[in-house]
Design a protein around this motif. Structure first.
Motif, mmCIF file in Angstrom:
data_model
loop_
_atom_site.group_PDB
_atom_site.id
_atom_site.type_symbol
_atom_site.label_atom_id
_atom_site.label_comp_id
_atom_site.label_asym_id
_atom_site.label_seq_id
_atom_site.Cartn_x
_atom_site.Cartn_y
_atom_site.Cartn_z
ATOM 1 N N VAL A 1 0.814 -1.212 0.000
ATOM 2 C CA VAL A 1 0.000 0.000 0.000
ATOM 3 C C VAL A 1 0.857 1.276 0.000
ATOM 4 O O VAL A 1 0.621 2.168 -0.817
ATOM 5 C CB VAL A 1 -1.020 -0.012 1.159
ATOM 6 C CG1 VAL A 1 -1.690 1.348 1.305
ATOM 7 C CG2 VAL A 1 -2.073 -1.081 0.920
ATOM 8 N N PRO A 2 1.877 1.384 0.883
ATOM 9 C CA PRO A 2 2.685 2.612 0.820
ATOM 10 C C PRO A 2 3.338 2.826 -0.541
ATOM 11 O O PRO A 2 3.448 3.958 -1.011
ATOM 12 C CB PRO A 2 3.745 2.400 1.898
ATOM 13 C CG PRO A 2 3.156 1.391 2.816
ATOM 14 C CD PRO A 2 2.290 0.512 1.982
ATOM 15 N N LEU A 3 3.747 1.734 -1.189
ATOM 16 C CA LEU A 3 4.436 1.886 -2.469
ATOM 17 C C LEU A 3 3.501 2.262 -3.613
ATOM 18 O O LEU A 3 3.908 2.927 -4.556
ATOM 19 C CB LEU A 3 5.201 0.596 -2.810
ATOM 20 C CG LEU A 3 6.482 0.404 -1.999
ATOM 21 C CD1 LEU A 3 7.097 -0.959 -2.282
ATOM 22 C CD2 LEU A 3 7.490 1.505 -2.294
ATOM 23 N N VAL A 4 2.263 1.804 -3.542
ATOM 24 C CA VAL A 4 1.347 2.134 -4.644
ATOM 25 C C VAL A 4 0.452 3.311 -4.278
ATOM 26 O O VAL A 4 -0.498 3.623 -4.988
ATOM 27 C CB VAL A 4 0.469 0.928 -5.069
ATOM 28 C CG1 VAL A 4 1.341 -0.210 -5.535
ATOM 29 C CG2 VAL A 4 -0.452 0.496 -3.951
ATOM 30 N N LYS A 5 0.772 3.977 -3.163
ATOM 31 C CA LYS A 5 -0.074 5.080 -2.699
ATOM 32 C C LYS A 5 -0.333 6.141 -3.775
ATOM 33 O O LYS A 5 -1.470 6.602 -3.915
ATOM 34 C CB LYS A 5 0.550 5.730 -1.468
ATOM 35 C CG LYS A 5 -0.456 6.495 -0.628
ATOM 36 C CD LYS A 5 0.172 7.022 0.625
ATOM 37 C CE LYS A 5 -0.729 8.056 1.267
ATOM 38 N NZ LYS A 5 -0.023 8.853 2.269
ATOM 39 N N PRO A 6 0.703 6.522 -4.556
ATOM 40 C CA PRO A 6 0.420 7.516 -5.599
ATOM 41 C C PRO A 6 -0.686 7.043 -6.543
ATOM 42 O O PRO A 6 -1.541 7.834 -6.950
ATOM 43 C CB PRO A 6 1.749 7.648 -6.345
ATOM 44 C CG PRO A 6 2.776 7.165 -5.390
ATOM 45 C CD PRO A 6 2.112 6.149 -4.522
ATOM 46 N N GLY A 7 -0.682 5.765 -6.879
ATOM 47 C CA GLY A 7 -1.711 5.207 -7.758
ATOM 48 C C GLY A 7 -3.075 5.252 -7.106
ATOM 49 O O GLY A 7 -4.086 5.575 -7.746
ATOM 50 N N VAL A 8 -3.122 4.925 -5.814
ATOM 51 C CA VAL A 8 -4.393 4.953 -5.091
ATOM 52 C C VAL A 8 -4.957 6.371 -5.112
ATOM 53 O O VAL A 8 -6.142 6.585 -5.401
ATOM 54 C CB VAL A 8 -4.196 4.491 -3.622
ATOM 55 C CG1 VAL A 8 -5.489 4.696 -2.833
ATOM 56 C CG2 VAL A 8 -3.774 3.041 -3.583
ATOM 57 N N ILE A 9 -4.072 7.332 -4.843
ATOM 58 C CA ILE A 9 -4.532 8.720 -4.797
ATOM 59 C C ILE A 9 -4.987 9.199 -6.166
ATOM 60 O O ILE A 9 -6.057 9.795 -6.320
ATOM 61 C CB ILE A 9 -3.430 9.623 -4.221
ATOM 62 C CG1 ILE A 9 -3.328 9.332 -2.721
ATOM 63 C CG2 ILE A 9 -3.730 11.092 -4.458
ATOM 64 C CD1 ILE A 9 -2.106 9.866 -2.066
ATOM 65 N N ALA A 10 -4.195 8.885 -7.194
ATOM 66 C CA ALA A 10 -4.583 9.282 -8.552
ATOM 67 C C ALA A 10 -5.932 8.669 -8.908
ATOM 68 O O ALA A 10 -6.818 9.342 -9.449
ATOM 69 C CB ALA A 10 -3.517 8.851 -9.546
ATOM 70 N N GLY A 11 -6.093 7.387 -8.594
ATOM 71 C CA GLY A 11 -7.355 6.701 -8.897
ATOM 72 C C GLY A 11 -8.531 7.350 -8.177
ATOM 73 O O GLY A 11 -9.585 7.590 -8.765
#
Lengths: 350, 312
Positions: free
Chosen positions: B228-238
């Motif tokens: 989750v911390p590593l893909v956080k930018p993707g989560v936020i963009a999504g």
């Protein structure tokens, strides 16, 4: 790669040029009409007779149409406002004085429609179709009887029986819904009495709990059984009955709205000549009959009966049975009243 | 960039720099013109209209009035003209925000495992899965929404199936409710969540996941502390890509809401249609834009702050 890009660029350029060209061509007519209201065979016949290509766009209420046209340069030539809306549009200077009363086919127009209050000399408008706004009920789910009786009342939608609750649609037309409420309460139409309107507002708010939708596509809603009853126009009710024979058109005993739609040419119409041809065309008996046969409303053209389908001549939706009230044609209400109506209506749609 | 006339070093450098500046301006000018013409200019018109009075039948009267901005949350009583909170508008704002939040959360719940699944496939296979995710875009949203109507209506697929397997006796009234709108929104915006999530998961170094396991972290801990911390930018963009369009959604609530259950997009559209109040519609559109921008700025700031912390 390069060749491909060039070819596609040329194709795009050509496409744009052709698209732009045809928009300015002479053989066009842009019709702005109520949805599912224009007979396809009528348009086909007109296109064939005059070599004009017709495009149709649709709306779901007089107000929606007015809002679009009022902005200007809508690109539409011809539109189909109801009675009171014709008067508003004339006053707003939105219509072209095309003098239909001088047109060749005007001779076919019935006496009753030659001099209506909204256009006494028929200088702006040609009759399209006319009818009433009552209630369609699917008697498989709630029995209202097949002939006028005491249950033929606005209470069907304003204080609905258990069987219909949550299965009711209302037309998305402010004036019709408010008129229905006022009929049910036994109050005057075009009412600016605050106490009456407060009562009306309370009535509509409580009735809304039982309404599933307030939308235009009524025939489909009735036949798909999304709703069992709907505030509805007589012709739409007949079209629904032709698919589900148990659908009855109720003329509420408290009174109901009568309306007459009219074809008008917009003041900023790009294709005035074709629009004139169209106005004259629809006044011919055989063409008016096509309109009626499709939308299932009466027209105002003498001699069109002989071209009409047999189903029309004995339809209770078109020929009001004995014992039903005379429809009321409601003129445009004064501005203060319309403002109050608009507030009540907006409050209802939230 | 050579000139035939000899010059002293200083002036040559100066004129080269000036030329570079000019070239830069020329290069950005198309973008500036487009942003000015189709962005700033229309927005200024909207701002201007929001400060005028509505004309009787659509349009504006050229007199200044703050009424439209007040009308966002306040309303004169229909009958006695006293000023109070506008229950109609507040209902619709609340519904819009809740629907958009619900859509964002649900697409995240569905989108996360989907994106993870795609990212963990062999490289060749991934394209096929991505392709499948984008297939719905080939059909117009309007048509897809009509299809949903057919599926969830009283006599539709879902209700027939549920009745046939004996789960329910009477059809569920799904169509023309908030539930129907929510289904429509989640369906429409799911790909907008999956794609950015996938983009950041694809870059995820799975050796770190393995390292997590080697250090005796269980699966949930690896997910929470590593993935989750590593893909956080993707989560936020999504989340941004889903939340913003769904709060202003128009087509979905228009068709699935049945003329009731309006959302902000419909309320705004109504002001330019049957309600005939352009100033109010303009004010609403700007207010919505302002709110979304503020939310975005706060979001982005938090993200960058968090990012700096983890690297620092």
């Amino acid at each position: 790669m390069k060749l491909k890009a060039t070819v596609s660029a040329i194709a795009l350029g050509l496409g744009l040029a052709m698209g732009g060209g045809s928009a300015m061509a002479e053989g066009e007519l842009h019709l702005f009409n109520w949805g599912n209201y224009t007979a396809p065979d009528l348009i086909e016949a007109f296109e064939k007779a005059h070599g004009v290509e017709v495009t149709i766009d649709d709306y779901d209420s007089n107000e929606a149409m007015l809002a679009k046209v009022k902005v200007g340069s809508s690109g539409y030539d011809v539109t189909v406002p109801s009675d009171y809306m014709v008067k508003i549009m004339i006053e707003e200077g939105l219509l072209l004085q095309s003098n239909p009363h001088e047109m060749e086919n005007f001779q076919h127009i019935g006496d009753a429609f030659r001099s209506p209050y909204w256009d006494p000399k028929r200088e702006y408008s040609v009759p399209w179709l006319w009818g009433t706004t009552g209630i369609s009920v699917n008697t498989n789910f709630y029995d209202v009887g097949g002939a006028p009786n005491d249950r033929w009342s606005w209470s069907i939608v304003m204080d609905p029986p258990e069987e219909l609750r949550g299965k009711i649609n209302m037309v998305s037309e402010m004036n019709d819904v408010i008129a229905a409420g006022l009929f049910y309460l036994g109050k005057d139409q075009c009412n600016d009495n605050r106490d009456d309107l407060r009562e009306l507002n309370d009535l509509l708010q409580s009735a809304k709990e039982h309404w599933r939708t307030i939308e235009y596509g009524i025939i489909e809603k009735l036949t798909s059984l999304d709703v069992y009853a709907s505030h509805n126009w007589n012709g739409a009710s007949m079209r629904a009955r032709l698919q589900i024979p148990e659908i009855v058109y109720v003329y509420p005993k408290e009174g109901l709205v009568g309306w007459a739609d009219n074809v008008v040419i917009l003041a900023d119409a790009p294709n005035v000549e074709n629009a004139r041809l169209f106005l004259n065309f629809i006044m011919a008996p055989e063409n008016a009959a096509m309109m009626s046969n499709f939308a299932r409303y009466a027209n105002s053209v003498d001699g069109s009966e002989q071209h009409m389908e047999a189903a029309m001549s004995d339809a209770p939706e078109v020929n009001a049975p004995n014992g039903t009230p005379t429809p009321t044609f409601i003129p445009p209400c004064p501005r203060e009243v319309t403002e109050l109506y608009t507030k009540i209506w907006n409050n209802l749609l939230k | 960039m050579s000139t035939s006339v000899p010059e002293t070093g200083a002036t040559a450098a100066q004129s080269a720099e000036r030329r570079a500046v000019r070239t830069r301006w020329l290069l950005v000018s198309p973008a500036v013109v487009i942003i000015g013409c189709v962005g700033i200019l229309p927005l200024s018109i909207i701002l201007l209209y929001s400060l005028l009075e509505p004309a009787e039948y659509a349009g504006v009267v050229w007199t200044f009035s703050p009424e439209a901005w007040m009308g966002l949350v306040l309303e004169r009583d229909i009958f006695d003209d006293t000023l109070g909170l506008s229950s109609a508008h507040l209902t619709i704002y609340t519904r819009s925000i809740l629907q958009a939040l619900f859509t964002t959360v649900l697409t995240l719940i569905f989108g996360f495992p989907t994106a993870y699944f795609i990212a963990t496939r062999p490289a060749k296979e991934r394209n096929i899965w991505l392709f499948l995710v984008t297939i719905p875009f080939w059909t117009n949203l309007l048509i897809r929404t009509f299809a949903i109507m057919l599926i969830v209506r009283d006599e539709g697929l879902v209700n027939h199936a549920l009745i046939n397997i004996g789960l329910i006796e009477k059809p569920l009234a799904i169509l023309y409710t908030d539930v129907a709108v929510a289904i429509g929104l989640v369906y429409a915006y799911l790909p907008f969540m999956v794609l950015p999530l996938y983009a950041s998961m694809e870059k995820l170094d799975f050796r770190l996941v393995e390292a997590g396991y080697d250090l005796y972290a269980n699966r949930r801990r690896v997910l929470r502390r590593v993935i989750v911390p590593l893909v956080k930018p993707g989560v936020i963009a999504g989340c941004i890509l889903v939340f913003i369009p769904s709060i202003g959604a128009y087509v979905t609530p228009r068709l699935l809401g049945g003329g009731k259950n309006m959302m902000l997009g419909n309320l705004i559209a109504n002001q330019f249609g049957t309600s005939r109040n352009w100033p109010l519609g303009s004010a609403m559109a700007l207010a919505l834009m302002g709110l979304v921008m503020i939310a975005l700025v706060i979001y982005v700031r938090n993200v960058t702050a968090a990012g700096q912390k983890s690297h620092g």
